[in-house]
Scaffold this motif. Structure first.
Motif, PDB file in Angstrom:
ATOM      1  N   ASN A  71      -8.011  -1.166   9.821  1.00  0.00           N
ATOM      2  CA  ASN A  71      -7.638   0.253   9.758  1.00  0.00           C
ATOM      3  C   ASN A  71      -6.548   0.524   8.712  1.00  0.00           C
ATOM      4  O   ASN A  71      -6.716   1.320   7.800  1.00  0.00           O
ATOM      5  CB  ASN A  71      -7.270   0.799  11.140  1.00  0.00           C
ATOM      6  CG  ASN A  71      -6.255  -0.050  11.891  1.00  0.00           C
ATOM      7  OD1 ASN A  71      -5.298  -0.549  11.310  1.00  0.00           O
ATOM      8  ND2 ASN A  71      -6.468  -0.215  13.198  1.00  0.00           N
ATOM      9  N   TYR A  72      -5.428  -0.192   8.811  1.00  0.00           N
ATOM     10  CA  TYR A  72      -4.312   0.040   7.885  1.00  0.00           C
ATOM     11  C   TYR A  72      -4.724  -0.290   6.450  1.00  0.00           C
ATOM     12  O   TYR A  72      -4.194   0.227   5.479  1.00  0.00           O
ATOM     13  CB  TYR A  72      -3.110  -0.816   8.304  1.00  0.00           C
ATOM     14  CG  TYR A  72      -1.747  -0.239   8.009  1.00  0.00           C
ATOM     15  CD1 TYR A  72      -1.495   0.502   6.858  1.00  0.00           C
ATOM     16  CD2 TYR A  72      -0.694  -0.459   8.891  1.00  0.00           C
ATOM     17  CE1 TYR A  72      -0.232   1.010   6.599  1.00  0.00           C
ATOM     18  CE2 TYR A  72       0.562   0.033   8.643  1.00  0.00           C
ATOM     19  CZ  TYR A  72       0.796   0.763   7.493  1.00  0.00           C
ATOM     20  OH  TYR A  72       2.043   1.258   7.239  1.00  0.00           O
ATOM     21  N   GLY A  73      -5.721  -1.183   6.334  1.00  0.00           N
ATOM     22  CA  GLY A  73      -6.184  -1.585   5.007  1.00  0.00           C
ATOM     23  C   GLY A  73      -6.847  -0.471   4.219  1.00  0.00           C
ATOM     24  O   GLY A  73      -7.144  -0.626   3.042  1.00  0.00           O
ATOM     25  N   LEU A  74      -7.079   0.673   4.862  1.00  0.00           N
ATOM     26  CA  LEU A  74      -7.734   1.798   4.170  1.00  0.00           C
ATOM     27  C   LEU A  74      -6.708   2.777   3.592  1.00  0.00           C
ATOM     28  O   LEU A  74      -7.028   3.918   3.290  1.00  0.00           O
ATOM     29  CB  LEU A  74      -8.676   2.522   5.140  1.00  0.00           C
ATOM     30  CG  LEU A  74      -9.664   1.628   5.895  1.00  0.00           C
ATOM     31  CD1 LEU A  74     -10.632   2.486   6.722  1.00  0.00           C
ATOM     32  CD2 LEU A  74     -10.451   0.748   4.918  1.00  0.00           C
ATOM     33  N   TYR A  75      -5.448   2.267   3.477  1.00  0.00           N
ATOM     34  CA  TYR A  75      -4.389   3.201   3.103  1.00  0.00           C
ATOM     35  C   TYR A  75      -4.144   3.289   1.593  1.00  0.00           C
ATOM     36  O   TYR A  75      -3.175   2.737   1.067  1.00  0.00           O
ATOM     37  CB  TYR A  75      -3.087   2.862   3.842  1.00  0.00           C
ATOM     38  CG  TYR A  75      -2.174   4.042   3.742  1.00  0.00           C
ATOM     39  CD1 TYR A  75      -2.429   5.186   4.494  1.00  0.00           C
ATOM     40  CD2 TYR A  75      -1.142   4.064   2.824  1.00  0.00           C
ATOM     41  CE1 TYR A  75      -1.657   6.316   4.339  1.00  0.00           C
ATOM     42  CE2 TYR A  75      -0.367   5.189   2.669  1.00  0.00           C
ATOM     43  CZ  TYR A  75      -0.632   6.309   3.421  1.00  0.00           C
ATOM     44  OH  TYR A  75       0.109   7.430   3.262  1.00  0.00           O
ATOM     45  N   VAL A  76      -5.047   4.009   0.908  1.00  0.00           N
ATOM     46  CA  VAL A  76      -4.837   4.308  -0.509  1.00  0.00           C
ATOM     47  C   VAL A  76      -5.114   5.801  -0.696  1.00  0.00           C
ATOM     48  O   VAL A  76      -6.085   6.194  -1.356  1.00  0.00           O
ATOM     49  CB  VAL A  76      -5.754   3.461  -1.414  1.00  0.00           C
ATOM     50  CG1 VAL A  76      -5.374   3.651  -2.891  1.00  0.00           C
ATOM     51  CG2 VAL A  76      -5.669   1.982  -1.054  1.00  0.00           C
ATOM     52  N   PRO A  77      -4.314   6.636  -0.088  1.00  0.00           N
ATOM     53  CA  PRO A  77      -4.652   8.068  -0.055  1.00  0.00           C
ATOM     54  C   PRO A  77      -4.738   8.703  -1.434  1.00  0.00           C
ATOM     55  O   PRO A  77      -5.399   9.733  -1.595  1.00  0.00           O
ATOM     56  CB  PRO A  77      -3.515   8.677   0.777  1.00  0.00           C
ATOM     57  CG  PRO A  77      -2.398   7.698   0.687  1.00  0.00           C
ATOM     58  CD  PRO A  77      -3.038   6.353   0.578  1.00  0.00           C
ATOM     59  N   ARG A  80       2.632   1.671 -11.339  1.00  0.00           N
ATOM     60  CA  ARG A  80       3.018   1.073 -10.061  1.00  0.00           C
ATOM     61  C   ARG A  80       2.065   1.506  -8.942  1.00  0.00           C
ATOM     62  O   ARG A  80       1.829   0.748  -7.995  1.00  0.00           O
ATOM     63  CB  ARG A  80       4.466   1.442  -9.710  1.00  0.00           C
ATOM     64  CG  ARG A  80       5.490   0.673 -10.540  1.00  0.00           C
ATOM     65  CD  ARG A  80       6.931   1.161 -10.375  1.00  0.00           C
ATOM     66  NE  ARG A  80       7.401   1.140  -9.000  1.00  0.00           N
ATOM     67  CZ  ARG A  80       8.683   0.971  -8.649  1.00  0.00           C
ATOM     68  NH1 ARG A  80       9.614   0.764  -9.593  1.00  0.00           N
ATOM     69  NH2 ARG A  80       9.035   1.006  -7.399  1.00  0.00           N
ATOM     70  N   SER A  81       1.543   2.709  -9.058  1.00  0.00           N
ATOM     71  CA  SER A  81       0.694   3.234  -7.976  1.00  0.00           C
ATOM     72  C   SER A  81      -0.628   2.468  -7.876  1.00  0.00           C
ATOM     73  O   SER A  81      -1.385   2.649  -6.917  1.00  0.00           O
ATOM     74  CB  SER A  81       0.430   4.727  -8.180  1.00  0.00           C
ATOM     75  OG  SER A  81      -0.564   4.929  -9.168  1.00  0.00           O
ATOM     76  N   GLU A  82      -0.918   1.630  -8.872  1.00  0.00           N
ATOM     77  CA  GLU A  82      -2.157   0.842  -8.849  1.00  0.00           C
ATOM     78  C   GLU A  82      -1.963  -0.519  -8.183  1.00  0.00           C
ATOM     79  O   GLU A  82      -2.912  -1.300  -8.077  1.00  0.00           O
ATOM     80  CB  GLU A  82      -2.648   0.610 -10.294  1.00  0.00           C
ATOM     81  CG  GLU A  82      -2.789   1.855 -11.126  1.00  0.00           C
ATOM     82  CD  GLU A  82      -4.247   2.322 -11.228  1.00  0.00           C
ATOM     83  OE1 GLU A  82      -5.124   1.643 -10.659  1.00  0.00           O
ATOM     84  OE2 GLU A  82      -4.485   3.367 -11.852  1.00  0.00           O
ATOM     85  N   TYR A  83      -0.748  -0.817  -7.795  1.00  0.00           N
ATOM     86  CA  TYR A  83      -0.450  -2.149  -7.272  1.00  0.00           C
ATOM     87  C   TYR A  83      -1.251  -2.483  -6.011  1.00  0.00           C
ATOM     88  O   TYR A  83      -1.385  -3.647  -5.647  1.00  0.00           O
ATOM     89  CB  TYR A  83       1.048  -2.318  -6.982  1.00  0.00           C
ATOM     90  CG  TYR A  83       1.933  -2.398  -8.209  1.00  0.00           C
ATOM     91  CD1 TYR A  83       1.406  -2.394  -9.502  1.00  0.00           C
ATOM     92  CD2 TYR A  83       3.314  -2.495  -8.068  1.00  0.00           C
ATOM     93  CE1 TYR A  83       2.242  -2.458 -10.623  1.00  0.00           C
ATOM     94  CE2 TYR A  83       4.149  -2.569  -9.169  1.00  0.00           C
ATOM     95  CZ  TYR A  83       3.609  -2.542 -10.449  1.00  0.00           C
ATOM     96  OH  TYR A  83       4.432  -2.612 -11.528  1.00  0.00           O
ATOM     97  N   TYR A  84      -1.780  -1.468  -5.336  1.00  0.00           N
ATOM     98  CA  TYR A  84      -2.595  -1.744  -4.146  1.00  0.00           C
ATOM     99  C   TYR A  84      -3.763  -2.662  -4.492  1.00  0.00           C
ATOM    100  O   TYR A  84      -4.211  -3.454  -3.671  1.00  0.00           O
ATOM    101  CB  TYR A  84      -3.111  -0.441  -3.517  1.00  0.00           C
ATOM    102  CG  TYR A  84      -4.120   0.294  -4.350  1.00  0.00           C
ATOM    103  CD1 TYR A  84      -5.485   0.018  -4.230  1.00  0.00           C
ATOM    104  CD2 TYR A  84      -3.718   1.268  -5.252  1.00  0.00           C
ATOM    105  CE1 TYR A  84      -6.423   0.683  -5.015  1.00  0.00           C
ATOM    106  CE2 TYR A  84      -4.631   1.929  -6.044  1.00  0.00           C
ATOM    107  CZ  TYR A  84      -5.993   1.641  -5.921  1.00  0.00           C
ATOM    108  OH  TYR A  84      -6.908   2.289  -6.691  1.00  0.00           O
ATOM    109  N   LEU A 143       0.827  -1.209   0.000  1.00  0.00           N
ATOM    110  CA  LEU A 143       0.000   0.000   0.000  1.00  0.00           C
ATOM    111  C   LEU A 143       0.860   1.256   0.000  1.00  0.00           C
ATOM    112  O   LEU A 143       0.609   2.200  -0.752  1.00  0.00           O
ATOM    113  CB  LEU A 143      -0.936  -0.008   1.218  1.00  0.00           C
ATOM    114  CG  LEU A 143      -1.944  -1.145   1.307  1.00  0.00           C
ATOM    115  CD1 LEU A 143      -2.815  -0.987   2.560  1.00  0.00           C
ATOM    116  CD2 LEU A 143      -2.828  -1.193   0.050  1.00  0.00           C
ATOM    117  N   GLU A 144       1.874   1.249   0.838  1.00  0.00           N
ATOM    118  CA  GLU A 144       2.670   2.473   0.953  1.00  0.00           C
ATOM    119  C   GLU A 144       3.544   2.708  -0.269  1.00  0.00           C
ATOM    120  O   GLU A 144       3.709   3.841  -0.707  1.00  0.00           O
ATOM    121  CB  GLU A 144       3.514   2.426   2.227  1.00  0.00           C
ATOM    122  CG  GLU A 144       2.615   2.449   3.451  1.00  0.00           C
ATOM    123  CD  GLU A 144       3.327   2.829   4.718  1.00  0.00           C
ATOM    124  OE1 GLU A 144       4.486   3.280   4.651  1.00  0.00           O
ATOM    125  OE2 GLU A 144       2.711   2.673   5.792  1.00  0.00           O
TER     126      GLU A 144
END
Lengths: 702, 702
Positions: free
Chosen positions: B506-512, B461-465, B433-434
């Protein structure tokens, strides 16, 4: 030399330079080494080429297999100034080494192998009695460049050496192993650091670099050093050896050596004598060593980075040894270099928290080895001979500061008691004698500066040797704080008798600045001749002779010791008794029997060049008995002819007429055709150039 | 935060800053400290004044007597920005401390004593779980000046800090004790080093300086730091505090703090809120820290000395924490400083053997703490907001280099698999995600540079989430190298579930960077609102909550964690669901219940200012949910009014009309009188100055 606590550690010397001729194995080639000093240290950055299965332990592996050392034989080895070659039989690798001033150049010729390795051993230290490593930092900058540094705590207490290591061929892989057991490695643990990870730090580290090699493929390494930083090392590397032509550097280095060695051209009776002479001359140029980057930056005693303004900075000043003849020799053949060395000593003083000139300057550290403050002698000698352009007033101030550091090694007591009391300080007589001489040197400096008050102050101190002379026994003798001489006293014993590395018989003759007075004090010339004769001929009981590398049995003649420094002036003292023929006889005998051209050519360690400088001077027929005076005692030359090419452009030719092994006596000495009366040669007569003729004979004149 | 191996060491945080309010004893005042970081380190050069019999051990002596610590009580203690005062009851000494940028200024008021001491403890380290000391070097330059350095191997692996310590009054005597058991001390053994010997080196050393003091006599100490050298420290000392006027420095420092803190003037409903606000603002300015001498020299990551050309160098970049809100805050109130920080990051890249931007820059070291390469976010955010004058192309190259270091923490696998496989790397989902977000940041940088090819490469690459989203469970979920999701999976567990310091909830929502897409992917807005509601309100079993300093129990609201960073954007996510009123409610609740003005005012460690920066932003009514975009999510201001004085000379006034504890909802927001549609504020609208009016109400609008 002894440890400070009086014990002697036999490991200290043997591998001082990292090499013993009797060895049959090699564990690698390191980049910092001393030549015959009184203690051992250095050995930074050991490089070793190997083939086959990678082994990272030098002697044996934990599985008890052979380490990475190689066997070798001397018939596949050759060495000359600036070049060394050896076949590493265990790996079928030929190693060749040369260097520029700051860069080592390795050339390894490999067999065909897909397991060729270069090992960089940063655990290795010379004199590894204690683990000296403090910290090691390494960066693999790219596939052929490695930089880093190592800090050690050996003889030099806070020593840092930085490097840049460039390979002629990219390594295919690399890695390292840490030998210390530190648990904490922070978040570095998330990496596999042991293989192909480019930033490594820790205490004890060995690295390896892997290659595929073709038959006879050469892998070359340029290994640059710096006291400042890895960027300093890189600057040195690029500036000094920007190419990969090993032979070019080898030849340039050979030319540099030949230029220096050709400053004295000699004809000798035998080829062996010539070899011995040039070996000695070579030895006189191995230290002090250059200690600054190409841009003049260097690490100072305060661990700050300084820039040498108007001089070139040097380190490795083993001054208790080298003030005697090595620096005086520089004043003839390398005065510019000696000027730089004195400026380095003054910089050392300025960087010293003690405000002291160096005792033993060692890689941005003071290692405090031995006694006295003989930098004052080097300065006084240069001033007496009008060498260099250093600041005389600054030199006087630095000398005076040095001579007043009360906590230094008995100096406070010396000042208070006018001698060093034996119950307050070990080696009390040696210290008193040497400090008195050093103070005379300061008086000479003050005189040159025109400071009559300081001159007198230090002349007074220079007489303190009188206070340890015991008229009753006729010897210099340890005196207690209460003013009485110590009862328990053996003038032959070299231990605990107030002397260091000597006894009252030999070391007790150390008043180089007032020899006539000393001889008078000791009962006059006749008695003194007897003393010297006995010294050279007495049968010394073996119990007084220690077997160690510092002095070999061959280095002792009766009770006279050539293998160590405190008596180096003694053979010349007959000149002060009206019997110069005895000096002539002794010095020729010493040169004939105690120096040679083979691997055991020295009768003790070289002490940073002093042993060899004695030989060079004596071969030429004169010796600086009293550094600080611009004159030399005449002896008996070994050469048939010597041509000295001086830096001032002039040439001095020394000729020994009727020279032979038997004709050790000098009938007359002529300077430019004019007879020299007495036994003294003036420095100025050398520097003016011209001709000195020694007329040799087999009959003593007087 | 956890150790790299997944374990948690409870000592790590407690004394991170060297101080705990519950303590009743003080062992001294050290000169380098961190503020609430995720690991502990530093604590160099502990200074302690004592009286009476000299005691050199801090806690207790070998004879089991009291150590040199003092008792104290908080009623005789005061602290304000740049000034600390405490009565050391055990010695009747009042300690006062202030500082300039590089120089600590101590003022100790003593009782009458002929046994007054200042102890310099160079054994002490913060987080002393392992002996961190590598080497210590000290020079007593004269009777009132001491210089030296210490090298440690803690969180920063090869850390050197140099100092110059100047006393206002000469000490009468001084000395030291070595605590390491090194046997070899070379010829230094000839000295009595322990007393009045001015050059000391070794591993673990404590020094003392003795004084006679009159009643109420003040002894002052100026203690300068440098990363370069002791001469650098001396330069800093002379340049910054050339006098002995403690109050002058104290007042100047107070003025500097007031100048910075006054950049935001707030009116609040309560005095407590104001205190909390300014405490937070103060916390946001404690790091990153200045890391260069007054002449611009600093130690680089390569351990070489560099000069900052055209910028001021900083260190202590705890980027996993601070990219979120701290650097965005700097972009509003300290853009020049943030520009310097970015240039420092670029310099770090250039000095890095890995060619990487900092992950966690720490005193000329990379400590590799936490995941991602969030320097790219700081750069992208500054570029989006037109901050600074750093080189965009160089920034793109540095970002690209960083994003391609295959051996970095799962990155090679991320590139190969388009996600981080959980069987190859811990915290695989968090990393995926990060890195995806960071790659989006690089795409933004490339876009600004005009490099469309790179922009597309990193957008891809930014879509890899997407590749770690498990449609079946509805969670981001660890995926194995074979492409299947891991079977054993608990979305509530914070351990070994592919997340670090968080869980899938919580951490799973990390796609800012793609919040709309993420919400769509997770089942659309309605489902997402339910998820958020559950997150904030669910009863979390205690087994999922660890008790440690990083997050207190009070820092958790349901399954939402304010006490740590990965969820800091979550309260604002309601804005993307059409329910901004829920954001408004949550952020006010968090501010009200999780921040305060007392000693336990933070619900977790401050993480180098991020916890506080969240509060500052939220208090003002907006938050940078996606650094790298020049916009903010609107929330609900806590202040009644805030006036922001911008570096461009303009002023922004934020007014909350009808502000009250109950009126947490925002009816309308007007920018210079014009209604803002939607829930977004543009950065440019802030920088233009003017007025933003929040119309507050107790009824949710939507």
């Amino acid at each position: 030399m002894f440890n400070e606590d009086g014990t002697y550690n036999s490991e200290t010397y043997e591998y001082c330079a990292g090499y013993q001729y009797r060895d049959s194995t090699i564990i690698g080639f390191s980049h910092t080494n001393l030549s015959g000093t009184g203690h051992s240290d250095l050995g930074d950055f050991l490089v070793m080429p190997t083939t086959g299965k990678l082994v990272l332990d030098p002697l044996k592996t934990i599985e008890d297999n052979k380490g990475f050392y190689s066997t070798f034989s001397h018939d596949k080895e050759s060495a000359s100034p600036g070049y060394y070659k050896v076949k590493l039989d265990s790996y079928d690798v030929t190693a060749e080494l040369t260097s520029s001033e700051r860069v080592g150049f390795h050339q390894y010729t490999f067999p065909k192998s897909n397991e060729a390795h270069i090992i960089l051993d940063m655990v290795y230290n010379v004199y590894h009695h204690d683990n000296k490593n403090v910290w090691t930092f390494i960066r693999v900058e790219n596939d052929s460049l490695v930089t880093g540094y190592r800090q050690t705590k050996g003889w030099a207490r806070t020593k840092k050496v930085f490097f840049a290591m460039k390979f002629s061929k990219p390594f295919k892989t690399y890695g390292h192993k840490k030998y210390n057991k530190e648990t904490y490695d922070g978040f570095y643990r998330r990496f596999n650091q042991s293989e192909n990870f480019p930033e490594i730090a820790g205490k004890d580290i060995r690295m390896y670099f892997n290659f595929d090699t073709d038959e006879n493929e050469k892998i070359k390494i340029k290994f640059a050093l710096s006291s400042v930083s890895t960027s300093g090392a890189l600057k040195n590397l690029e500036a000094e050896i920007p190419h990969w032509d090993f032979d070019k550097t080898k030849n340039e280095t050979k030319d540099k050596w030949n230029k220096e060695l050709a400053k004295i051209e000699v004809k000798t009776l035998t080829e062996n004598d010539k070899k011995t002479f040039y070996s000695a001359l070579y030895h006189t140029m191995l230290s002090p060593v250059l200690y600054e980057d190409v841009d003049g930056q260097y690490r100072g005693l305060d661990q700050n980075i300084h820039t040498s303004e108007g001089f070139t900075n040097y380190t490795v000043f083993s001054l208790w040894d080298t003030y005697r003849a090595l620096h005086p020799l520089f004043n003839i053949i390398q005065p510019e270099r000696n000027n730089d060395m004195i400026k380095s000593m003054l910089a050392h003083h300025d960087e010293s928290v003690h405000n002291m000139l160096p005792i033993w300057s060692h890689y941005a550290n003071e290692n405090w080895c031995m006694i006295g403050y003989h930098a004052t002698s080097v300065i006084a000698d240069a001033m007496a001979k009008n060498i260099g352009n250093f600041d005389y007033k600054r030199a006087l101030q630095a000398s005076e500061n040095t001579a007043n550091v009360r906590y230094f090694d008995g100096l406070g007591d010396y000042i208070d008691y006018n001698y060093v009391p034996d119950d307050k300080s070990h080696s009390s007589v040696s210290k008193t004698l040497e400090l008195a001489y050093n103070d005379w040197c300061i008086a000479q400096i003050a005189k040159k500066v025109g400071n009559a008050e300081k001159e007198q102050e230090f002349l007074n101190r220079s007489e303190y040797y009188n206070n340890v002379y015991d008229e009753k026994s006729g010897y210099m003798r340890p005196k207690l704080a209460d003013g009485t001489f110590r009862k328990n006293f053996d003038p032959l014993d070299t231990h605990g008798q107030g002397f260091i590395e000597g006894n009252a018989w030999n070391y007790g003759l150390y008043v180089p600045h007032q020899l006539d007075k000393m001889i008078q004090m000791m009962g006059g010339k006749e008695r003194f001749i007897q003393h010297l004769d006995s010294l050279f001929t007495m049968e010394l009981d073996d119990k007084f002779i220690e077997k160690h590398e510092d002095i070999t049995r061959d280095g002792i003649m009766g009770n006279y010791v050539q293998g160590n420094e405190p008596g180096h002036h003694i053979p010349y003292l007959y000149n002060w008794t009206g019997k110069p023929c005895k000096t002539q006889e002794r010095v020729r005998l010493i040169m004939d029997t105690m120096y040679g051209s083979t691997v055991d050519g020295l009768c003790g360690n070289d002490d940073a060049g002093q042993m060899s400088a004695w030989y060079v001077f004596s071969s030429l027929g004169f010796y600086p008995v009293t550094p600080g005076l611009s004159e030399y005692a005449l002896g008996s030359p070994l050469v048939e002819e010597a041509i000295i090419h001086l830096e001032n452009g002039k040439t001095l030719t020394i000729t020994a007429k009727n020279q032979s092994k038997e004709n050790v006596y000098v009938q007359r000495v002529l300077l430019n055709g004019k007879i020299i009366e007495g036994s003294t040669l003036q420095h100025q007569d050398i520097m003016n150039g011209g001709e000195i003729v020694f007329e040799m004979t087999n009959k003593p004149k007087m």
